[in-house]
Design a protein around this motif. Structure first.
Motif, short mmCIF file in Angstrom:
data_model
loop_
_atom_site.label_atom_id
_atom_site.label_comp_id
_atom_site.label_asym_id
_atom_site.label_seq_id
_atom_site.Cartn_x
_atom_site.Cartn_y
_atom_site.Cartn_z
N ASP A 102 65.32 8.67 25.94
CA ASP A 102 64.41 7.56 26.15
C ASP A 102 64.63 6.46 25.12
OD1 ASP A 102 60.85 7.03 25.90
OD2 ASP A 102 62.29 6.05 27.18
N ASP A 103 64.99 6.83 23.89
CA ASP A 103 65.23 5.86 22.84
C ASP A 103 66.37 4.91 23.19
OD1 ASP A 103 64.59 8.22 20.15
OD2 ASP A 103 63.24 7.05 21.42
N HIS A 104 67.23 5.30 24.08
CA HIS A 104 68.37 4.49 24.46
C HIS A 104 68.12 3.71 25.75
CE1 HIS A 104 70.63 6.37 21.28
NE2 HIS A 104 70.22 7.53 21.72
N GLY A 105 66.87 3.55 26.15
CA GLY A 105 66.54 2.75 27.32
C GLY A 105 66.87 3.41 28.64
N MET A 106 66.71 4.72 28.71
CA MET A 106 67.06 5.44 29.93
C MET A 106 65.85 5.77 30.79
SD MET A 106 70.31 5.63 29.70
CE MET A 106 71.05 6.98 30.56
N GLN A 107 64.65 5.66 30.25
CA GLN A 107 63.46 5.96 31.04
C GLN A 107 62.24 5.26 30.46
OE1 GLN A 107 62.57 10.09 31.18
NE2 GLN A 107 61.54 10.11 29.23
N THR A 108 61.22 5.14 31.29
CA THR A 108 59.95 4.57 30.86
C THR A 108 58.85 5.08 31.78
OG1 THR A 108 58.84 2.53 30.16
CG2 THR A 108 60.04 2.46 32.25
N GLN A 109 57.62 4.90 31.35
CA GLN A 109 56.46 5.27 32.16
C GLN A 109 55.42 4.17 32.07
OE1 GLN A 109 55.62 9.11 30.25
NE2 GLN A 109 56.15 10.08 32.21
N CYS A 110 54.65 4.05 33.16
CA CYS A 110 53.53 3.11 33.18
C CYS A 110 52.58 3.54 34.29
CB CYS A 110 54.00 1.68 33.39
SG CYS A 110 54.74 1.35 35.00
#
Length: 129
Positions: A102-110
């Motif tokens: 996730d730290d490398h911009g591979m996932q997110t949530q909202c």
């Protein structure tokens, strides 16, 4: 969710800026749907039709968008595949190591409501309204 929309008159390009934790969502939207307001309508319609406990899976070119219980998760496809292009695991089975990407911009949530509001505002901005 905070966002900022801009239009560069010199390049005639629209841009969408989100917080660092949601930057992957901005990349997904622009890569998947581009800069045409109408391109967003099918996804927006599907999201608006969801009830509180419905689920949705939208497989894009590079990302999988999943909605479960009004929570949206966006993950890059590489989180699901090993080098041989065979499914490594389902999204529910992702291990701690994969989630650390996730730290490398591979996932997110909202939240679903936040995503719908973002899409509506972005679509309106793209259409000049």
């Amino acid at each position: 969710m905070e966002y900022d929309f801009t239009y560069d008159r010199a390049t005639r390009q629209f841009s969408l800026k989100l917080s660092a934790e949601h930057d992957v969502l901005a990349r997904f939207l622009l890569d998947e749907f581009g800069q045409q307001a109408s391109a967003y309508q099918p996804l927006l319609s599907q999201l608006q039709a969801l009830k509180a406990y419905d689920t949705l899976r939208f497989q894009g070119k590079e990302y999988l968008l999943e909605v479960e219980h009004a929570e949206v998760t966006l993950r890059h496809n590489t989180l699901f595949y090993e080098a041989g292009d065979t499914p490594q695991q389902t999204s529910a089975e992702l291990d701690e190591e994969a989630l650390s990407l996730d730290d490398h911009g591979m996932q997110t949530q909202c939240g679903l409501e936040d995503l719908v509001k973002l899409l509506q505002a972005w679509q309106q901005f793209l259409s000049g309204g």
